[in-house]
Write a protein that holds these residues in place. Structure first.
Motif, PDB file in Angstrom:
ATOM      1  N   LYS A  56     -44.343 -31.497 -75.230  1.00 45.27           N
ATOM      2  CA  LYS A  56     -45.149 -31.652 -76.610  1.00 45.27           C
ATOM      3  C   LYS A  56     -44.704 -32.214 -77.882  1.00 45.27           C
ATOM      4  O   LYS A  56     -45.152 -32.682 -78.373  1.00 45.27           O
ATOM      5  CB  LYS A  56     -46.230 -30.733 -76.600  1.00 45.27           C
ATOM      6  CG  LYS A  56     -45.497 -29.389 -76.833  1.00 45.27           C
ATOM      7  CD  LYS A  56     -46.122 -28.215 -77.230  1.00 45.27           C
ATOM      8  CE  LYS A  56     -45.332 -26.887 -77.717  1.00 45.27           C
ATOM      9  NZ  LYS A  56     -46.185 -25.572 -77.713  1.00 45.27           N
ATOM     10  N   THR A  85     -44.150 -35.892 -77.210  1.00 48.60           N
ATOM     11  CA  THR A  85     -45.177 -36.894 -76.954  1.00 48.60           C
ATOM     12  C   THR A  85     -46.176 -36.918 -77.940  1.00 48.60           C
ATOM     13  O   THR A  85     -47.052 -37.962 -78.114  1.00 48.60           O
ATOM     14  CB  THR A  85     -45.847 -36.423 -75.595  1.00 48.60           C
ATOM     15  OG1 THR A  85     -46.076 -34.881 -75.827  1.00 48.60           O
ATOM     16  CG2 THR A  85     -45.118 -36.489 -74.457  1.00 48.60           C
ATOM     17  N   ARG A  86     -46.076 -35.954 -79.053  1.00 48.01           N
ATOM     18  CA  ARG A  86     -46.880 -36.107 -80.287  1.00 48.01           C
ATOM     19  C   ARG A  86     -46.501 -37.300 -81.056  1.00 48.01           C
ATOM     20  O   ARG A  86     -47.514 -37.895 -81.638  1.00 48.01           O
ATOM     21  CB  ARG A  86     -46.654 -34.860 -80.983  1.00 48.01           C
ATOM     22  CG  ARG A  86     -45.731 -34.546 -81.797  1.00 48.01           C
ATOM     23  CD  ARG A  86     -45.429 -33.159 -82.456  1.00 48.01           C
ATOM     24  NE  ARG A  86     -44.160 -33.023 -83.286  1.00 48.01           N
ATOM     25  CZ  ARG A  86     -44.345 -32.978 -84.698  1.00 48.01           C
ATOM     26  NH1 ARG A  86     -45.506 -33.429 -85.260  1.00 48.01           N
ATOM     27  NH2 ARG A  86     -43.224 -32.977 -85.394  1.00 48.01           N
ATOM     28  N   LEU A  89     -48.523 -40.892 -79.541  1.00 50.24           N
ATOM     29  CA  LEU A  89     -49.913 -41.185 -79.085  1.00 50.24           C
ATOM     30  C   LEU A  89     -50.526 -42.298 -79.492  1.00 50.24           C
ATOM     31  O   LEU A  89     -51.526 -42.978 -79.161  1.00 50.24           O
ATOM     32  CB  LEU A  89     -50.818 -39.918 -79.759  1.00 50.24           C
ATOM     33  CG  LEU A  89     -50.158 -38.489 -79.077  1.00 50.24           C
ATOM     34  CD1 LEU A  89     -51.177 -37.152 -79.967  1.00 50.24           C
ATOM     35  CD2 LEU A  89     -50.471 -38.346 -77.737  1.00 50.24           C
ATOM     36  N   ARG A 104     -53.844 -41.177 -75.180  1.00 49.21           N
ATOM     37  CA  ARG A 104     -53.775 -40.013 -75.859  1.00 49.21           C
ATOM     38  C   ARG A 104     -54.337 -38.859 -75.148  1.00 49.21           C
ATOM     39  O   ARG A 104     -53.708 -37.667 -75.417  1.00 49.21           O
ATOM     40  CB  ARG A 104     -54.327 -40.533 -77.202  1.00 49.21           C
ATOM     41  CG  ARG A 104     -53.943 -41.603 -77.905  1.00 49.21           C
ATOM     42  CD  ARG A 104     -54.630 -41.499 -79.283  1.00 49.21           C
ATOM     43  NE  ARG A 104     -56.097 -41.937 -79.217  1.00 49.21           N
ATOM     44  CZ  ARG A 104     -56.573 -43.056 -79.255  1.00 49.21           C
ATOM     45  NH1 ARG A 104     -55.811 -44.286 -79.354  1.00 49.21           N
ATOM     46  NH2 ARG A 104     -57.843 -43.226 -79.068  1.00 49.21           N
ATOM     47  N   GLN A 105     -55.439 -38.941 -74.511  1.00 53.01           N
ATOM     48  CA  GLN A 105     -55.925 -37.850 -74.043  1.00 53.01           C
ATOM     49  C   GLN A 105     -55.134 -37.293 -72.923  1.00 53.01           C
ATOM     50  O   GLN A 105     -55.015 -36.130 -72.780  1.00 53.01           O
ATOM     51  CB  GLN A 105     -57.357 -38.195 -73.299  1.00 53.01           C
ATOM     52  CG  GLN A 105     -58.135 -37.123 -72.821  1.00 53.01           C
ATOM     53  CD  GLN A 105     -59.708 -37.307 -72.156  1.00 53.01           C
ATOM     54  OE1 GLN A 105     -59.805 -38.536 -72.110  1.00 53.01           O
ATOM     55  NE2 GLN A 105     -60.414 -36.428 -71.978  1.00 53.01           N
ATOM     56  N   SER A 111     -52.347 -35.634 -74.803  1.00 55.09           N
ATOM     57  CA  SER A 111     -52.690 -34.437 -75.509  1.00 55.09           C
ATOM     58  C   SER A 111     -52.847 -33.099 -74.786  1.00 55.09           C
ATOM     59  O   SER A 111     -52.925 -32.100 -75.222  1.00 55.09           O
ATOM     60  CB  SER A 111     -53.850 -34.765 -76.500  1.00 55.09           C
ATOM     61  OG  SER A 111     -53.493 -35.728 -77.364  1.00 55.09           O
ATOM     62  N   GLU A 112     -53.719 -33.495 -73.638  1.00 56.68           N
ATOM     63  CA  GLU A 112     -53.978 -32.276 -72.724  1.00 56.68           C
ATOM     64  C   GLU A 112     -52.875 -31.702 -71.809  1.00 56.68           C
ATOM     65  O   GLU A 112     -53.237 -30.673 -71.508  1.00 56.68           O
ATOM     66  CB  GLU A 112     -55.337 -32.807 -71.948  1.00 56.68           C
ATOM     67  CG  GLU A 112     -56.684 -33.018 -72.542  1.00 56.68           C
ATOM     68  CD  GLU A 112     -57.647 -33.521 -71.987  1.00 56.68           C
ATOM     69  OE1 GLU A 112     -57.464 -33.855 -70.575  1.00 56.68           O
ATOM     70  OE2 GLU A 112     -58.882 -33.918 -72.559  1.00 56.68           O
ATOM     71  N   HIS A 120     -48.862 -29.858 -73.453  1.00 59.25           N
ATOM     72  CA  HIS A 120     -48.297 -28.510 -73.753  1.00 59.25           C
ATOM     73  C   HIS A 120     -48.258 -27.475 -72.543  1.00 59.25           C
ATOM     74  O   HIS A 120     -48.099 -26.343 -72.536  1.00 59.25           O
ATOM     75  CB  HIS A 120     -49.428 -27.880 -74.837  1.00 59.25           C
ATOM     76  CG  HIS A 120     -50.767 -27.869 -74.043  1.00 59.25           C
ATOM     77  ND1 HIS A 120     -51.767 -29.024 -73.834  1.00 59.25           N
ATOM     78  CD2 HIS A 120     -51.461 -26.540 -73.291  1.00 59.25           C
ATOM     79  CE1 HIS A 120     -52.830 -28.184 -73.222  1.00 59.25           C
ATOM     80  NE2 HIS A 120     -52.656 -26.949 -73.057  1.00 59.25           N
TER      81      HIS A 120
END
Length: 353
Positions: free
Chosen positions: A286, A289-290, A293, A306-307, A310-311, A314
């Protein structure tokens, strides 16, 4: 008086602004992969933190990032000089002093944009850093990033006097965020958007002080805007546009320096060795990857990209396969654009059936 060394002109044309909480080492490695010729900047780090803090975290630097600058905050010449020596010992190619941040925390500490009201203090700080680096035999430039003025001070003479005072202390390169900073009544976010941009001041500064290296910053959002600034100054520095639409960096690098334009997927897959090496060191996916995005910003499948990241990033055990999943889903969405519509594949009678 010792003059800070000049930066090669080719390294000034394209740069990515220092951005708090964003331009960490993972972000900079990603941006370097997109734009091999761009000059990169760290987040602002206070001189006290450099001297007394966790340097392995605050000054984290991957060799691929060069040329990369360390941006310092502070207003005490002695501490800034010490921090500059530490920064160059860690390998940074430039020391940049922040004279533009308007946040409450910065104001309370009497640094950032507040320093535009104290040109002699800035000059003393620059002189101390330049001298400290020279004493160590380090050939690293000391530079300034500033605004046009503070609050309702729109006097060209005040701005020029600030530049001249600091330049007389040995500074050659100035990054001009071409708007004022409001210290009361506007948030840091509003300070990046509300005060009007006046690029003409940066252009005029370059005309009147051609011996200085002038970089234009603030509100640059498109390929065309960035390119236009090169007609009037030594370079363009992108901030949030580079972060939210990082592919813009790649397009600018190819247009200005040459090379082959790569797809977003090719660029990201080229980052796989770095990502996997970081995961092997215990870095959580995470944290990398942040910064990725926005790679497909404005593209079909960008939301899905992005989804997925983001999901999933983490979660425990998240690895490269998650990025490949996001890429595959996005690329499949884009491939659908090239398929003929239903009405084009069927005869008119079939289409109405």
């Amino acid at each position: 008086m010792t003059v800070s060394p000049a930066i090669p002109p080719s390294q000034l044309r394209l740069s990515v602004a220092p951005m708090m909480d964003w331009t960490d080492t993972h972000c900079r490695v990603f941006h370097r992969h997109l734009a091999p010729h761009a000059r990169l900047y760290t987040e602002m780090v206070h001189a006290n933190a450099v001297i007394h803090g966790d340097r392995s975290r605050l000054l984290a630097l991957d060799p691929v990032e060069h040329p990369v600058a360390l941006q310092l905050g502070g207003s005490e010449p002695g501490l800034l000089a010490q921090a500059a020596q530490i920064g160059t010992a860690h390998g940074f190619d430039e020391i940049n002093l922040n004279c533009g941040c308007p946040s409450d925390r910065v104001q309370a500490g009497r640094f950032g944009a507040c320093l535009m009201r104290e040109p002699q203090l800035v000059a003393d700080s620059v002189a101390a850093m330049v001298a400290a680096l020279e004493d160590r035999g380090v050939d690293v430039p000391v530079t300034i990033k500033c605004r046009l003025g503070v609050d309702d001070d729109h006097d060209w003479g005040h701005f020029l006097a600030f530049i001249d005072t600091v330049a007389a202390a040995g500074c050659r390169m100035f990054v001009i965020h071409a708007r004022n900073a409001w210290l009361q009544g506007l948030s840091p976010k509003e300070n990046r958007e509300v005060p009007p941009l006046r690029y003409d001041w940066a252009y005029q500064l370059k005309r009147e002080r051609p011996q200085l290296q002038i970089i234009v910053n603030g509100g640059i959002a498109t390929h065309e805007e960035a390119t236009q600034h090169l007609e009037h100054a030594d370079g363009a520095m992108l901030g949030r546009a580079a972060y939210h639409d990082p592919y813009l960096l790649h397009r600018l690098d190819v247009a200005w320096f040459g090379g082959a334009l790569k797809t977003r997927g090719e660029l990201l897959r080229g980052l796989r060795p770095y990502i996997e090496s970081q995961l092997a060191r215990g870095v959580h996916l995470k944290h990398i990857t942040r910064h990725l995005l926005g790679l497909f910003a404005g593209e079909r499948g960008g939301r899905a990209f992005r989804q997925v990241l983001s999901e999933g990033a983490h979660k425990s055990g998240a690895d490269w396969s998650l990025i490949e999943q996001a890429l595959s889903l996005t690329e499949s969405s884009q491939d659908m654009r090239d398929e003929p519509a239903l009405g084009q594949t069927l005869g008119s009678g079939q289409a109405r059936a």
